[in-house]
Design an enzyme around this catalytic site. Sequence first.
Site, PDB file in Angstrom:
ATOM      1  N   LYS A 174      20.801   2.139 104.930  1.00 48.64           N
ATOM      2  CA  LYS A 174      20.405   2.705 106.226  1.00 48.64           C
ATOM      3  C   LYS A 174      20.758   4.187 106.221  1.00 48.64           C
ATOM      4  O   LYS A 174      21.925   4.561 106.090  1.00 48.64           O
ATOM      5  CB  LYS A 174      21.154   1.991 107.356  1.00 48.64           C
TER       6      LYS A 174
ATOM      7  N   LYS B 172      15.938   1.314 105.546  1.00 50.12           N
ATOM      8  CA  LYS B 172      15.593   1.816 106.878  1.00 50.12           C
ATOM      9  C   LYS B 172      15.881   3.298 106.965  1.00 50.12           C
ATOM     10  O   LYS B 172      16.958   3.704 106.530  1.00 50.12           O
ATOM     11  CB  LYS B 172      16.459   1.047 107.882  1.00 50.12           C
TER      12      LYS B 172
END
Length: 326
Positions: free
Chosen positions: A196, A249
């Site tokens: 992330k 992400k």
Amino acid sequence: MSRFPLYRPRRLRRTEALRRLVRETHVVAEQLVQPLFVVPGTKVENPVGSMPGVAQLSIDRAAEECRRLVDLGVSAVLLFGIPETKDARGSGAVAPDGIIPRALEAIRKAAPGLVLVTDVCLCEYTDHGHCGVLRGDEVENDPTLELLAAEALAHARAGADIVAPSDMMDGRVGAIRRALDGAGLSHVPILSYAAKFASGFYGPFREAAESTPAFGDRRGYQMDPANGDEALREVALDIEEGADMVMVKPALPYLDVIRRVKDRTGYPVAAYQVSGEYAMIKAAVANGWLDEARVVEETLTAIRRAGADVVITYFAKDVARGVYRR
Ligand code: PBG
């Protein structure tokens, strides 16, 4: 490989029927996950200004929405909870009768068969908006782990099918795995937000989740966008600690990372087309600058082609509704 003029790639592009026949990648509703923002109250539908078409929903409305989603063939939802009150330790996150446990119960009844994934993080629950407990201006890693494990446990006990930690603390997958196993919940899978990145594309989400940090930013725990090798180390760590699926992400700016993670691990890979990616498309479409159907189809196809098995996207419902079908 044969050469021009013997080989003419255009031969198989002449009609849509031919193109369909040899298409390598497909976007199907059953591999899409619709994120939902759940807020206290009843009959609440608060549109999120920076995400046209997305609203915060109270539990009753979220349950109705889930009923529609399952009927449309969407397999899963990712639930974010916004609590009644926030405090420094994010107590609302671990409460057995908190917003997410209550939502799980209602949604389970309204939409049996829908896979219920819960975001496990503290930033929606802390008054300072950071993803863990603070000492001074620093997010403290190890004390945060206990809270994340307790939050995951509260979600799993209330019926979450998958828990998805998104905080980026070191060791949180292991801490959650141990807590689940110790409570007789060894069957509950973990989808870790493994790679992330500290991204500018989360802006609209923070409006939706009311989780903008009160000071500073998240670069002290989320990844530097410049680092691909480090993403592979993060993913390897999470798998060693017991992750069943791993996530990259945001999605579109990190297609190379998705591909490397897929090739390296062979694990189920999820990619999150985040709020800013959604807002960017919606804004351009509203101005008449982009054709929504084409760019939604194209971006989701690209994310799948890069190696994502599952795509988390705010477009999931409209894809399933056939809004973008040619
Ligand atoms: C953190 C979390 C974030 C998103 C999902 N979980 C954002 C953040 O780090 O502030 C972003 C999702 C999106 O932008 O759509 N709990």
